[in-house]
Design a protein around this motif. Sequence first.
Motif, mmCIF file in Angstrom:
data_model
loop_
_atom_site.group_PDB
_atom_site.id
_atom_site.type_symbol
_atom_site.label_atom_id
_atom_site.label_comp_id
_atom_site.label_asym_id
_atom_site.label_seq_id
_atom_site.Cartn_x
_atom_site.Cartn_y
_atom_site.Cartn_z
ATOM 1 N N GLY B 174 1.190 -1.426 -0.007
ATOM 2 C CA GLY B 174 0.123 0.263 -0.198
ATOM 3 C C GLY B 174 0.382 0.884 -0.192
ATOM 4 O O GLY B 174 2.020 0.743 0.141
ATOM 5 N N GLU B 175 0.544 2.313 0.086
ATOM 6 C CA GLU B 175 0.623 3.746 0.025
ATOM 7 C C GLU B 175 0.440 4.768 0.557
ATOM 8 O O GLU B 175 -0.482 4.550 1.248
ATOM 9 C CB GLU B 175 1.095 4.254 -1.693
ATOM 10 C CG GLU B 175 1.338 3.448 -2.495
ATOM 11 C CD GLU B 175 3.239 3.537 -2.922
ATOM 12 O OE1 GLU B 175 3.571 4.195 -2.250
ATOM 13 O OE2 GLU B 175 3.920 2.124 -3.092
ATOM 14 N N PRO B 176 1.362 5.526 1.374
ATOM 15 C CA PRO B 176 0.906 5.834 2.649
ATOM 16 C C PRO B 176 0.172 7.049 2.148
ATOM 17 O O PRO B 176 -0.969 7.163 3.400
ATOM 18 C CB PRO B 176 2.157 6.231 3.935
ATOM 19 C CG PRO B 176 3.110 6.128 2.046
ATOM 20 C CD PRO B 176 2.551 5.248 1.137
ATOM 21 N N VAL B 177 0.069 7.815 1.503
ATOM 22 C CA VAL B 177 -0.924 8.934 1.280
ATOM 23 C C VAL B 177 -1.572 8.941 0.756
ATOM 24 O O VAL B 177 -3.133 9.026 1.305
ATOM 25 C CB VAL B 177 0.265 10.064 1.220
ATOM 26 C CG1 VAL B 177 -0.359 11.545 1.041
ATOM 27 C CG2 VAL B 177 1.675 10.791 1.883
ATOM 28 N N PHE B 178 -2.135 9.312 -0.766
ATOM 29 C CA PHE B 178 -2.920 9.129 -1.416
ATOM 30 C C PHE B 178 -3.231 7.489 -1.736
ATOM 31 O O PHE B 178 -4.755 7.284 -1.174
ATOM 32 C CB PHE B 178 -3.224 9.753 -2.128
ATOM 33 C CG PHE B 178 -3.344 11.238 -2.426
ATOM 34 C CD1 PHE B 178 -4.170 12.256 -1.811
ATOM 35 C CD2 PHE B 178 -2.123 11.921 -2.797
ATOM 36 C CE1 PHE B 178 -3.754 13.334 -1.354
ATOM 37 C CE2 PHE B 178 -2.106 13.653 -2.438
ATOM 38 C CZ PHE B 178 -2.962 14.220 -1.590
ATOM 39 N N ASP B 179 -2.612 6.309 -2.373
ATOM 40 C CA ASP B 179 -2.832 5.570 -3.023
ATOM 41 C C ASP B 179 -3.156 4.150 -1.814
ATOM 42 O O ASP B 179 -2.653 3.292 -2.281
ATOM 43 C CB ASP B 179 -2.247 5.153 -4.271
ATOM 44 C CG ASP B 179 -2.546 4.431 -5.354
ATOM 45 O OD1 ASP B 179 -4.058 4.244 -5.245
ATOM 46 O OD2 ASP B 179 -2.514 4.068 -6.008
ATOM 47 N N ARG B 180 -3.582 4.388 -0.494
ATOM 48 C CA ARG B 180 -3.860 3.591 0.678
ATOM 49 C C ARG B 180 -4.716 2.218 0.324
ATOM 50 O O ARG B 180 -5.377 2.711 -1.185
ATOM 51 C CB ARG B 180 -4.943 4.080 1.942
ATOM 52 C CG ARG B 180 -3.671 5.623 2.096
ATOM 53 C CD ARG B 180 -4.565 6.339 3.171
ATOM 54 N NE ARG B 180 -4.013 7.540 3.250
ATOM 55 C CZ ARG B 180 -3.267 7.915 4.716
ATOM 56 N NH1 ARG B 180 -4.027 6.939 5.657
ATOM 57 N NH2 ARG B 180 -3.005 9.109 5.331
ATOM 58 N N ILE B 240 -1.516 1.301 4.887
ATOM 59 C CA ILE B 240 -0.547 -0.185 5.092
ATOM 60 C C ILE B 240 -0.702 -1.686 4.903
ATOM 61 O O ILE B 240 -0.869 -0.947 6.203
ATOM 62 C CB ILE B 240 1.846 0.404 4.742
ATOM 63 C CG1 ILE B 240 1.405 1.685 3.741
ATOM 64 C CG2 ILE B 240 2.220 -0.853 4.658
ATOM 65 C CD1 ILE B 240 3.304 1.761 4.640
#
Lengths: 315, 315, 315, 315
Positions: B174-180, B240
């Motif tokens: 997962g990505e921490p800001v927008f692309d969770r 994440i």
Amino acid sequence: MNTFGNLFRLTTFGESHGPAVGGVIDGCPAGVAIDDGFVSSELARRRSGDGHPSSDITARCEPDRVEWLSGLLGGKTLGTPIAFQLANADCRPDDYEALRGCCRPGHADYTWDAKYGIRDHRGGGRASGRETAARVVAGAVAKQLLAAEGVSVRAEASGHTVSCLLCGVPAGLGEPVFDRFNARLAYAMLSIPSAMAFAMGDTPQAFALSREAFPDQWREGGSGPALTLTNHCGGIQGGISNGMDICFHVGFHAPSTRPDGMVCRNGDGTLRAVAPGGRHDRDHLSRLPVVVEAMAALTAIDFLLAAFPTVSRRP
Amino acid sequence: MNTFGNLFRLTTFGESHGPAVGGVIDGCPAGVAIDDGFVSSELARRRSGDGHPSSDITARCEPDRVEWLSGLLGGKTLGTPIAFQLANADCRPDDYEALRGCCRPGHADYTWDAKYGIRDHRGGGRASGRETAARVVAGAVAKQLLAAEGVSVRAEASGHTVSCLLCGVPAGLGEPVFDRFNARLAYAMLSIPSAMAFAMGDTPQAFALSREAFPDQWREGGSGPALTLTNHCGGIQGGISNGMDICFHVGFHAPSTRPDGMVCRNGDGTLRAVAPGGRHDRDHLSRLPVVVEAMAALTAIDFLLAAFPTVSRRP
Amino acid sequence: MNTFGNLFRLTTFGESHGPAVGGVIDGCPAGVAIDDGFVSSELARRRSGDGHPSSDITARCEPDRVEWLSGLLGGKTLGTPIAFQLANADCRPDDYEALRGCCRPGHADYTWDAKYGIRDHRGGGRASGRETAARVVAGAVAKQLLAAEGVSVRAEASGHTVSCLLCGVPAGLGEPVFDRFNARLAYAMLSIPSAMAFAMGDTPQAFALSREAFPDQWREGGSGPALTLTNHCGGIQGGISNGMDICFHVGFHAPSTRPDGMVCRNGDGTLRAVAPGGRHDRDHLSRLPVVVEAMAALTAIDFLLAAFPTVSRRP
Amino acid sequence: MNTFGNLFRLTTFGESHGPAVGGVIDGCPAGVAIDDGFVSSELARRRSGDGHPSSDITARCEPDRVEWLSGLLGGKTLGTPIAFQLANADCRPDDYEALRGCCRPGHADYTWDAKYGIRDHRGGGRASGRETAARVVAGAVAKQLLAAEGVSVRAEASGHTVSCLLCGVPAGLGEPVFDRFNARLAYAMLSIPSAMAFAMGDTPQAFALSREAFPDQWREGGSGPALTLTNHCGGIQGGISNGMDICFHVGFHAPSTRPDGMVCRNGDGTLRAVAPGGRHDRDHLSRLPVVVEAMAALTAIDFLLAAFPTVSRRP
């Protein structure tokens, strides 16, 4: 990955205790006058918590003065990237020494370690809620474009829930299969730190709605825009706006840092009690409506520009 | 716009009563054996409704045999686009004549007219639930990749809610800001027709969770993966995955077509009662778990490939 | 990766000797009448080679009848994905047995092995020039949209070079920094099999232009569109169209398969002479102009839709 | 639109005479040590022109000290966005008053007016070559990642041409249909201001190559990487790297601003002679190799990360 939007794109950057947080807005139409005072007032809402009684307890009190680095000439947008920064003036990184090397419960410490193998432990680093300040700046710009088109955004908090209303969105915006207006709203809202749930419609109780609530029935009328008697669907049908108000709700969990301390996990799996230093929100809910509004505005302007790319240049 | 995913990308196509529905999967790793029987069994779950008592009432009974057009050689993926189609064998477009020129309540008729100015009125056209068959095919391919990595997906329906469990997802995706991870799950789920709400965690009552439920506390243990005593956050922290089970819930509204007819809106704003011809789900909830699983699998494989792009080529 | 374009997106699929090649066009405006005969005539140009004397030597003679799978109703676009396939009727995969397990010189055999570890050796598989048939179909659709806006595309071959002219493109299309109109054209052209070079301007000798050729000087005139005395820059300034004709040139290398056979590389590094079976172009240059036009049309329509998204719905 | 790359993404911002130019690098792996001195030396190459005799004539002499705003902790990357700015210290916007309201020949003035309806006329605004400073910073970061993987990048200028060599790129990088390694290189190169032409291979004369030059023949050898006797194709076959050196050439036009003045176009179509104030490159070719290298490095690291995402975290 740190970018939101397709046509009106916000890329944010910055760690809570690094030199600055900020962002780059790419795709903003040219020739739009930006009201600096409005941007500041939106940042003030985020900082102090929107007039909520508990707002005086937020410990970090930075001035949050936005510095524009590019994209503006004489207060008007050039159509080029609008970069801005907010200096992290009020940094006290030493307060966070006790947290070095251990993972707090309910925070992203462990998952960042798993993903990156390195982490700025000071005040949450990039995982801090401070990153949302950049979203609020971009949201304030988006709101000014939306206002010129007759679209308003307003959110309010009650319980663990923030409810939001988008008024004036024309019918026909959104994509019908994957990139639905409601799907993009859900994506936008779940990207806000501590968001847990999302519900379309005029009530947050979407999980408990009775079978009889659907469908919304047509209101008999002239050849103007179609209206429905109720708005249980929240203004979107098949992923596309229907011209009614767009309403939705976002559920958040409580702040993970408690004033009475917490039990953290060391790298070897043992636990230890830590009394939190640094500054942490005791009640972050009051700060959230302006963030919800910002993400809603960024979502809406993106769909509006897809349909009317020269929206802001109308005479 | 009709594409889902970044690395493992599904593009779907097709109208309910056109020649075919289908899709193109781009980004599937090479050398993966595809079990055709499994794909068929997943399609059967979507068609008949997963063993649910009400499943026998679904009127449309197409064989739904998937025809692979490209991307496979000797049953193995080539790394090239996997195109497939499902012929629309059981077409009775004449049944829908009564619906030409008017908009049903609770359907996407009006919003498609507003967006496109033209619409295939037969069985909902592309807005039909039949489009989800293409998602199920791609989901079945994704599940086979996930299974090889020890990840399983399982969803169940009860009330208006489908609950889903992803087991075996490693920490760090997962990505921490927008692309969770949670934001992408929300986006995926709200893209399913008639989805209204999404909630992370081990209960669909995210909007009503007490302050005391958070945060999940650490379980004391060795140096292996970290575990928590509870899983109220649903396996994702700061966007994440944390290595626990990923659990979430999706709320759907009831089918908009009722057996006792409906009041439609004509182009001039007048209303008229219509007795629905064609075939429509009386209870579509039982068909939804396999669609929820498909979208969850597509979301998960995308994040897994971002971290381990050669995932399927391990010896 | 198998998708071209941002707003008008083509995803192609298919192996040379699999069931079919085809594509999905996503983002085509709704309500556009598609002339099937024109699509067929464009495919005929690709197949036979545009009237070139050598065109009769192309061995593979498939009818190349396009079959539309979705996105059209009564010959008009619905705004939904337009999927199409061209059946690979004339398959003789046995012809290619000699090529199994070895890599031809000047072909993508070795690089595909390195990337995928598996490869369809029959007629080049997906690396075959046959994939360009799908581009020609999409290009034919794009040309019809462009023609309605007064934009024409025409390419001609001479030597190893194909020269192309886009007439009628309005000033102001393209993005000024990375996504320049010329950069996107270069990207589009170098994606054509065997393309080696690209040059903007009214001569392919861009590498040898004298200092005196630049800049193009203004033509004195009224307040209408600005014109220049020469067009050495090829109609694009700073990445954006200037309203003059857009002209550019593409250099191709000779076909890598020679009638007198070739020396292939076995997996163990030894070499062996192979007399090529199957069908191969002796002179593929005559087939290329229609492919160059297709890619130019796809590039142009994408920029046109970005500026005027409802382009085709003008009354 | 102001972003380059898929996984290692650079977004640039800034006008030539605004507060700053800069960029945000998103997708850089975590844990990479950044050599600030190397970044400065690359900026010095861009500023002064790479040791070329003519380099001392470049009038603008800013220190070009990069200021990192985020993404680094103790000199190492955090995996979060790396934002940086270069202050525009040496601004003399008054020098450009004569250019307000008219369009220079060979510049982007007219096309920006057509696209945006507003333009920063001072020193070219965002269309200035100064924007490439941000590319050089990001290129310097990319080069450090590439160097750790054994990949080097070097470009040289002669005539109007810059020739570039990428050594050490492993076989198997690139996408075979649209997103070819050579297509992405062409796109990257044509995005450089004043670029006119691109050619793959070991000679810039790709347009004049004889039929006999192709294909490159295999070198007989062991089971190691395959080698060819010549490298006319430039290290890429079918869009994918073949393990040989990647070599290509970029043709540029001469600077459009001449020391002896120019004839500009007024808004009403009349012409007027203008003696250029401000600073302009008399010979910009010497500044270009480091920009070509930067764009080549950004292209290569993107493909490398797609194949080996954890490239920089190897022990």
